[in-house]
Design a protein around this motif. Sequence first.
Motif, PDB file in Angstrom:
ATOM      1  N   VAL A   8       1.067  -1.184  -0.110  1.00  0.00           N
ATOM      2  CA  VAL A   8      -0.029  -0.342   0.608  1.00  0.00           C
ATOM      3  C   VAL A   8       0.829   1.301   0.038  1.00  0.00           C
ATOM      4  O   VAL A   8       0.480   2.493  -0.840  1.00  0.00           O
ATOM      5  N   SER A   9       2.276   1.298   0.981  1.00  0.00           N
ATOM      6  CA  SER A   9       2.854   2.291   0.756  1.00  0.00           C
ATOM      7  C   SER A   9       3.876   2.575  -0.209  1.00  0.00           C
ATOM      8  O   SER A   9       3.639   3.841  -1.143  1.00  0.00           O
ATOM      9  N   LEU A  10       3.212   1.586  -0.991  1.00  0.00           N
ATOM     10  CA  LEU A  10       4.901   1.615  -2.305  1.00  0.00           C
ATOM     11  C   LEU A  10       3.497   2.129  -3.874  1.00  0.00           C
ATOM     12  O   LEU A  10       3.570   3.159  -4.414  1.00  0.00           O
ATOM     13  N   SER A  11       2.312   1.973  -3.158  1.00  0.00           N
ATOM     14  CA  SER A  11       1.347   2.223  -3.690  1.00  0.00           C
ATOM     15  C   SER A  11       1.205   3.731  -4.341  1.00  0.00           C
ATOM     16  O   SER A  11       1.265   4.937  -4.817  1.00  0.00           O
ATOM     17  N   ASP A  12       1.307   4.008  -2.677  1.00  0.00           N
ATOM     18  CA  ASP A  12       0.666   5.152  -2.608  1.00  0.00           C
ATOM     19  C   ASP A  12       1.590   6.704  -3.032  1.00  0.00           C
ATOM     20  O   ASP A  12       1.628   7.227  -3.317  1.00  0.00           O
TER      21      ASP A  12
END
Length: 246
Positions: A91-95
Amino acid sequence: MASQWFELVAWAALAVGFASAFVIVADIALLGNRQHMAIMNLVFPLTGLYMGPLAVWAYFTRGRRMSRKQMRMHAARMANVPEPRDSWWQVSLSDSHCGAGCALGDVAGEWIVWATGWMIAPTAALGPEYILDLPLAWTFGILFQYFVIAPLRGELGKLSPLGDAIKSDTLSVLSFEVGLFGWMALDHYLLWDPPIDSAGHWFTMQIGMTLGFLTSWPVNRWLLRRGVKEPMPVAGETPIRAATFA
């Protein structure tokens, strides 16, 4: 108007942001830890500009493992370790690549407003910033998403992944800008409202972008869970050559 102590804090925060980005750039470019997804060579330093030491911690904790060099060195140890599509790291990568694109667009929009002196009306002082920042942030955000999708499909340079980039990242960009624009309004009407060409303004933009990251995080998690966005291959995983989008 911002006071002198606020400007000093702002300069310190900006220095920490630039130092954080420099540390990441040095590790990527000078120590040879170039990412296997090339766009992340930009995303990690750009995230460091506004999230500072937190971005450095995330990079050295997990991001560095995604470099070609580290994946070759630790292939056996990191193999066969599945990464859930909605894990905190995915999720953090995507964000982060959404946020990096938004950050570029917002910075460009702010300087254009300052350089042109564009105003709509004294009572709508934020209007030009909103009008320029949003489409520029969306454009850069979609481009960053394209450079995630296209290499996974082996379609870099083709237009076909662009539609999926628009589909998968538009809501993410909008949710990022909700956090940033909300903070900009609060700062302008209730707090310091420093001019664009001051350290104080860019310190408040660092805060706003961090809030944007937070407001878009649950949206990115939802998009990953629903299959609208695809997770990035991480250490020990084989890149998906033909990502599917629901």
